[in-house]
Design a protein around this motif. Structure first.
Motif, PDB file in Angstrom:
ATOM      1  N   LEU A   1       0.831  -1.200   0.000  1.00  0.00           N
ATOM      2  CA  LEU A   1       0.000   0.000   0.000  1.00  0.00           C
ATOM      3  C   LEU A   1       0.867   1.252   0.000  1.00  0.00           C
ATOM      4  O   LEU A   1       0.654   2.175  -0.795  1.00  0.00           O
ATOM      5  N   LEU A   2       1.864   1.289   0.881  1.00  0.00           N
ATOM      6  CA  LEU A   2       2.707   2.477   0.941  1.00  0.00           C
ATOM      7  C   LEU A   2       3.556   2.630  -0.312  1.00  0.00           C
ATOM      8  O   LEU A   2       3.797   3.753  -0.764  1.00  0.00           O
ATOM      9  N   ARG A   3       4.008   1.531  -0.873  1.00  0.00           N
ATOM     10  CA  ARG A   3       4.761   1.646  -2.130  1.00  0.00           C
ATOM     11  C   ARG A   3       3.894   2.228  -3.229  1.00  0.00           C
ATOM     12  O   ARG A   3       4.342   3.075  -4.011  1.00  0.00           O
ATOM     13  N   GLY A   4       2.638   1.774  -3.308  1.00  0.00           N
ATOM     14  CA  GLY A   4       1.738   2.320  -4.310  1.00  0.00           C
ATOM     15  C   GLY A   4       1.341   3.743  -4.015  1.00  0.00           C
ATOM     16  O   GLY A   4       1.203   4.577  -4.916  1.00  0.00           O
ATOM     17  N   HIS A   5       1.182   4.034  -2.737  1.00  0.00           N
ATOM     18  CA  HIS A   5       0.705   5.348  -2.320  1.00  0.00           C
ATOM     19  C   HIS A   5       1.796   6.404  -2.413  1.00  0.00           C
ATOM     20  O   HIS A   5       1.540   7.564  -2.739  1.00  0.00           O
ATOM     21  N   LEU A   6       3.033   6.014  -2.105  1.00  0.00           N
ATOM     22  CA  LEU A   6       4.116   6.977  -2.010  1.00  0.00           C
ATOM     23  C   LEU A   6       5.220   6.713  -3.028  1.00  0.00           C
ATOM     24  O   LEU A   6       6.359   7.108  -2.841  1.00  0.00           O
ATOM     25  N   GLY A   7       4.857   6.046  -4.095  1.00  0.00           N
ATOM     26  CA  GLY A   7       5.875   5.679  -5.069  1.00  0.00           C
ATOM     27  C   GLY A   7       6.130   6.715  -6.135  1.00  0.00           C
ATOM     28  O   GLY A   7       6.685   6.405  -7.184  1.00  0.00           O
TER      29      GLY A   7
ATOM     30  N   GLY B   1       5.095  11.758  -3.513  1.00  0.00           N
ATOM     31  CA  GLY B   1       6.309  11.094  -3.926  1.00  0.00           C
ATOM     32  C   GLY B   1       7.368  11.241  -2.857  1.00  0.00           C
ATOM     33  O   GLY B   1       7.349  12.199  -2.086  1.00  0.00           O
ATOM     34  N   VAL B   2       8.279  10.286  -2.762  1.00  0.00           N
ATOM     35  CA  VAL B   2       9.372  10.348  -1.813  1.00  0.00           C
ATOM     36  C   VAL B   2      10.586  10.930  -2.518  1.00  0.00           C
ATOM     37  O   VAL B   2      11.011  10.437  -3.569  1.00  0.00           O
ATOM     38  N   ASP B   3      11.121  11.992  -1.932  1.00  0.00           N
ATOM     39  CA  ASP B   3      12.297  12.643  -2.505  1.00  0.00           C
ATOM     40  C   ASP B   3      13.512  11.763  -2.230  1.00  0.00           C
ATOM     41  O   ASP B   3      13.885  11.535  -1.075  1.00  0.00           O
ATOM     42  N   PRO B   4      14.166  11.216  -3.264  1.00  0.00           N
ATOM     43  CA  PRO B   4      15.308  10.318  -3.027  1.00  0.00           C
ATOM     44  C   PRO B   4      16.489  11.013  -2.360  1.00  0.00           C
ATOM     45  O   PRO B   4      17.357  10.359  -1.788  1.00  0.00           O
ATOM     46  N   ALA B   5      16.505  12.340  -2.403  1.00  0.00           N
ATOM     47  CA  ALA B   5      17.620  13.064  -1.802  1.00  0.00           C
ATOM     48  C   ALA B   5      17.604  13.007  -0.285  1.00  0.00           C
ATOM     49  O   ALA B   5      18.653  13.035   0.359  1.00  0.00           O
ATOM     50  N   ASP B   6      16.401  12.961   0.303  1.00  0.00           N
ATOM     51  CA  ASP B   6      16.329  13.001   1.770  1.00  0.00           C
ATOM     52  C   ASP B   6      15.328  12.010   2.356  1.00  0.00           C
ATOM     53  O   ASP B   6      15.126  11.980   3.575  1.00  0.00           O
ATOM     54  N   GLU B   7      14.655  11.230   1.514  1.00  0.00           N
ATOM     55  CA  GLU B   7      13.684  10.222   1.972  1.00  0.00           C
ATOM     56  C   GLU B   7      12.458  10.861   2.625  1.00  0.00           C
ATOM     57  O   GLU B   7      11.727  10.216   3.371  1.00  0.00           O
TER      58      GLU B   7
ATOM     59  N   GLU C   1      15.801  -3.082   4.973  1.00  0.00           N
ATOM     60  CA  GLU C   1      15.629  -1.929   4.084  1.00  0.00           C
ATOM     61  C   GLU C   1      14.739  -0.873   4.723  1.00  0.00           C
ATOM     62  O   GLU C   1      15.026   0.333   4.632  1.00  0.00           O
ATOM     63  N   LEU C   2      13.642  -1.315   5.359  1.00  0.00           N
ATOM     64  CA  LEU C   2      12.752  -0.365   6.032  1.00  0.00           C
ATOM     65  C   LEU C   2      13.475   0.360   7.152  1.00  0.00           C
ATOM     66  O   LEU C   2      13.296   1.574   7.339  1.00  0.00           O
ATOM     67  N   ARG C   3      14.299  -0.349   7.914  1.00  0.00           N
ATOM     68  CA  ARG C   3      15.038   0.304   9.000  1.00  0.00           C
ATOM     69  C   ARG C   3      16.022   1.337   8.430  1.00  0.00           C
ATOM     70  O   ARG C   3      16.180   2.428   8.995  1.00  0.00           O
ATOM     71  N   ASP C   4      16.658   1.019   7.332  1.00  0.00           N
ATOM     72  CA  ASP C   4      17.579   1.975   6.719  1.00  0.00           C
ATOM     73  C   ASP C   4      16.831   3.224   6.232  1.00  0.00           C
ATOM     74  O   ASP C   4      17.292   4.356   6.436  1.00  0.00           O
ATOM     75  N   ARG C   5      15.707   3.006   5.580  1.00  0.00           N
ATOM     76  CA  ARG C   5      14.924   4.144   5.095  1.00  0.00           C
ATOM     77  C   ARG C   5      14.423   4.995   6.251  1.00  0.00           C
ATOM     78  O   ARG C   5      14.422   6.230   6.189  1.00  0.00           O
TER      79      ARG C   5
ATOM     80  N   ARG D   1      14.399   9.913   9.248  1.00  0.00           N
ATOM     81  CA  ARG D   1      14.409  10.518  10.588  1.00  0.00           C
ATOM     82  C   ARG D   1      15.530  11.550  10.704  1.00  0.00           C
ATOM     83  O   ARG D   1      15.327  12.647  11.253  1.00  0.00           O
ATOM     84  N   ALA D   2      16.689  11.219  10.195  1.00  0.00           N
ATOM     85  CA  ALA D   2      17.799  12.171  10.235  1.00  0.00           C
ATOM     86  C   ALA D   2      17.495  13.406   9.390  1.00  0.00           C
ATOM     87  O   ALA D   2      17.784  14.540   9.789  1.00  0.00           O
ATOM     88  N   SER D   3      16.899  13.200   8.224  1.00  0.00           N
ATOM     89  CA  SER D   3      16.544  14.335   7.365  1.00  0.00           C
ATOM     90  C   SER D   3      15.517  15.224   8.037  1.00  0.00           C
ATOM     91  O   SER D   3      15.596  16.460   7.963  1.00  0.00           O
ATOM     92  N   PHE D   4      14.544  14.615   8.684  1.00  0.00           N
ATOM     93  CA  PHE D   4      13.515  15.390   9.368  1.00  0.00           C
ATOM     94  C   PHE D   4      14.157  16.266  10.438  1.00  0.00           C
ATOM     95  O   PHE D   4      13.873  17.472  10.526  1.00  0.00           O
TER      96      PHE D   4
END
Length: 647
Positions: A385-391, A397-403, A458-462, A467-470
């Motif tokens: 769901l989240l992949r479809g919702h936030l892909g 969309g998720v900004d690849p620069a800061d997640e 992978e989820l923990r890394d993301r 969290r750091a970007s926030f």
């Protein structure tokens, strides 16, 4: 704890009189009865039998009122009902005979006194059936008295009106009552068929909201009875199965009272907690797909975001975890299906944070109940769901620069009010509440995968990156958090001017500390966090919740009144939302600020407007008059959830 209003309140139709105090009784299916303590109908939604279609959840108003006239032993006729008409006239004025109105066990009871004659009316709905029960009781009288009850009817959409320029409701006369539009039945003693329109019934609350304020009512007939002192007269109304008469009205009332006792006992609640438990029950309904939540009465339906924001309070705090589990399964499947189809609650008028609240609700359910089977069943679907919702498709969309998550569409968070001129709070860019929920969802989803025995690396890394970007991106120099970062300068026509980062002081930032996996929870700068939450409280906290914008900010609106555009402009520009007391209490607890006494005003509000419940909104300016929907699921849910440490 019964709520009782005396004659000074019941007998007044002024700003703080009985016509401003509303009651609600529900049938557990989305249908309801509603009105005011004074007996005056002030909304198009005030009626004794409003029925929800089980297939579509569309509501239709049927029985509008039962107008009671007392015949005294002397032969004098005394109307005990009240209507307001388009001419401005209030006639008759039966509210002047009210001795009291009481809401006990969630059931309304009126008591009229005319000299030495005292009459009571009590009503209930049969849970799980679109059925109303009304009991009239002659409490005291020197000898038998006459009771004539006129049935004022319609059959229309709950949001509309019906008028005499069209055909009257179709009626079929029966021995003990009437069948109306082949949709609902009335039954009781001494039925006398009627007929004829009563023109121009006026709804003052609709007029104040800039909406159509009149309708015409059809007199279907009158129940006539003679009742001795201590005796009762009972009337039933129901919408199917029409050939199956419900139990006696007095039995339905007794069953409703017993059910209220059971709900309180199951939740181990008393005092104001018991009031909140009964209020929560009104929002939990059963539809064709299982349990569901009505966001608010009398006009809201079911919305994923509202449901999941209030999930913990409505289900886990009330001993309804089994129903909640069924709901989570059904709504996750529905949300995943809508994401695949790019439709549903994140469509052009929906809330894009709804799936993030869904992940939060599942996480809280598993954490509090230890239901690892649910984690195993839903971890995969929620991830998809989240992949479809936030892909990157559509508005999110998720900004690849800061997640971090970017909104490209306008007014797509919970702050979604718009007028014909466009969104009031567009929220293009990276809103703080969306990203706090996103960081929380990544950690929650990782935990669900681990609970299910799956790899979550992978989820923990993301989550760590986001969290750091926030933490690096949202600190504003004013001492609190930015409300939106990386927003286009043109996105805020109602704001203070051109900017890329919006430092407006709003409550959205509270989620950065309040959520279980909040991005700033436990960070290394507690003094800075405490100062930020304190700044939010100093500017936004009121007795009924938090303002949506600080009074010092450009565009602040201190009242939530007027026509639709006026109300929509104020909706998130200073208007108080009671449900926000939950995130504020959590943020205070997380940063070491006191939480005691935060619910004092809301507990008093249980007796203010929507009796026994909490309103959707209130004015930002004192005295914070309630506005919006009188019965709000999220407000009740968050008061229930935080009652243990915010009282």
């Amino acid at each position: 704890m019964p709520i009782t209003l005396g004659p000074q309140t019941c007998g007044a139709l002024t700003a703080d009189g009985g016509a401003e105090h509303e009651w609600l009784v529900t049938d557990g299916l989305g249908g309801f009865a509603a009105g005011t303590a004074a007996g005056l109908r002030t909304r198009r939604y005030h009626a004794l039998l409003t029925v929800a279609d089980p297939a579509t959840a569309v509501r239709r108003v049927g029985l509008v009122s039962l107008d009671l006239t007392l015949t005294l032993p002397s032969g004098a006729h005394v109307p005990l009902f009240t209507h307001q008409w388009a001419s401005g006239a209030i006639a008759p004025q039966g509210h002047r005979h009210l001795e009291s109105f009481t809401l006990a066990d969630g059931l309304p009871r009126w008591r009229w006194r005319v000299g030495d004659v005292v009459i009571e009316r009590e009503l209930a709905m049969r849970h799980g059936c679109p059925s109303l029960a009304v009991v009239h009781r002659v409490v005291s009288a020197p000898e038998p008295v006459g009771l004539a009850v006129a049935a004022m009817c319609t059959w229309r959409d709950a949001h509309g009106g019906r008028h005499a320029d069209g055909p009257p409701p179709r009626t079929t006369q029966l021995g003990d009552g009437v069948l109306v539009e082949d949709a609902y039945r009335l039954a009781g003693p001494g039925w006398q068929p009627g007929g004829g329109w009563h023109l121009g019934a006026y709804h003052r609350q609709e007029a104040d909201r800039g909406l159509a304020a009149t309708e015409d009512l059809w007199l279907a007939g009158t129940f006539v009875d003679r009742v001795a002192p201590g005796g009762t007269s009972e009337i039933s109304a129901w919408a199917g199965p029409l050939d199956q008469r419900p139990p006696a009205a007095s039995a339905v009332v007794a069953a409703a009272r017993e059910r209220a006792h059971t709900l309180r006992a199951t939740a181990k609640a008393d005092g104001s907690d018991a009031d909140l438990v009964l209020a929560a029950d009104q929002f939990v309904v059963r539809g064709p797909d299982g349990p569901d939540v009505v966001a608010g009465y009398p006009w809201f339906g079911s919305y994923l975001g509202d449901t999941m924001t209030g999930y913990e309070g409505l289900f886990l705090e009330t001993g309804r975890a089994d129903e909640g589990r069924e709901l989570l399964l059904a709504r996750t499947r529905a949300a995943a299906r809508a994401a695949r189809e790019q439709s549903g609650p994140w469509g052009p008028h929906g809330s894009l944070d709804a799936p993030l609240w869904l992940v939060h609700a599942v996480d809280r359910h598993v954490a509090r109940t230890g239901d690892s089977d649910l984690a195993h069943e839903l971890a995969g679907p929620l991830g998809r769901l989240l992949r479809g919702h936030l892909g990157g498709r559509g508005a999110l969309g998720v900004d690849p620069a800061d997640e971090l998550v970017r909104l490209d569409g306008e007014a797509l968070s919970w702050m979604n009010a718009a007028t014909e001129h466009g969104p009031v709070t567009p929220r293009i860019g990276k809103p703080v509440e969306i990203n706090a929920l996103w960081v929380n969802a990544l950690a929650a989803l990782a935990g669900l995968h681990e609970e299910a025995g799956r790899d979550a690396g992978e989820l923990r890394d993301r989550h760590a990156r986001a969290r750091a970007s926030f933490a690096a991106r949202y600190r504003a120099p004013e001492g609190w958090l930015y409300d939106v970062v990386d927003g286009p300068a043109s996105a805020y026509p109602l704001g203070a001017g051109a900017f890329d980062d919006d430092p407006s002081l709003r409550p959205n930032q509270l989620l950065a500390w309040s959520l279980p996996h909040a991005p700033l929870a436990g960070r290394a700068d507690p003094d800075r966090d405490r100062a930020a939450v304190r700044a939010v409280g100093a500017a936004l906290l009121t007795p009924l919740g938090l303002r949506t914008l600080a009074p010092t900010e450009y565009g602040y609106q201190g009242t939530h009144r007027g026509g639709r555009d006026e109300r929509d402009i104020a909706y998130h520009q200073g208007t108080v939302w009671p449900w926000l007391i939950g995130p504020y209490a959590d943020a205070c607890a997380a940063t070491g600020l006191p939480t005691e006494g935060l619910l004092t005003g809301l507990e008093a509000h249980l007796r203010d407007w929507g009796l026994g419940s909490l309103s959707e909104t209130a004015d930002g300016d004192p005295p914070h008059r309630a506005s919006g929907c009188p019965f709000s699921a999220r407000a009740v849910a968050e008061a229930l959830r935080t009652r243990g440490y915010a009282r």
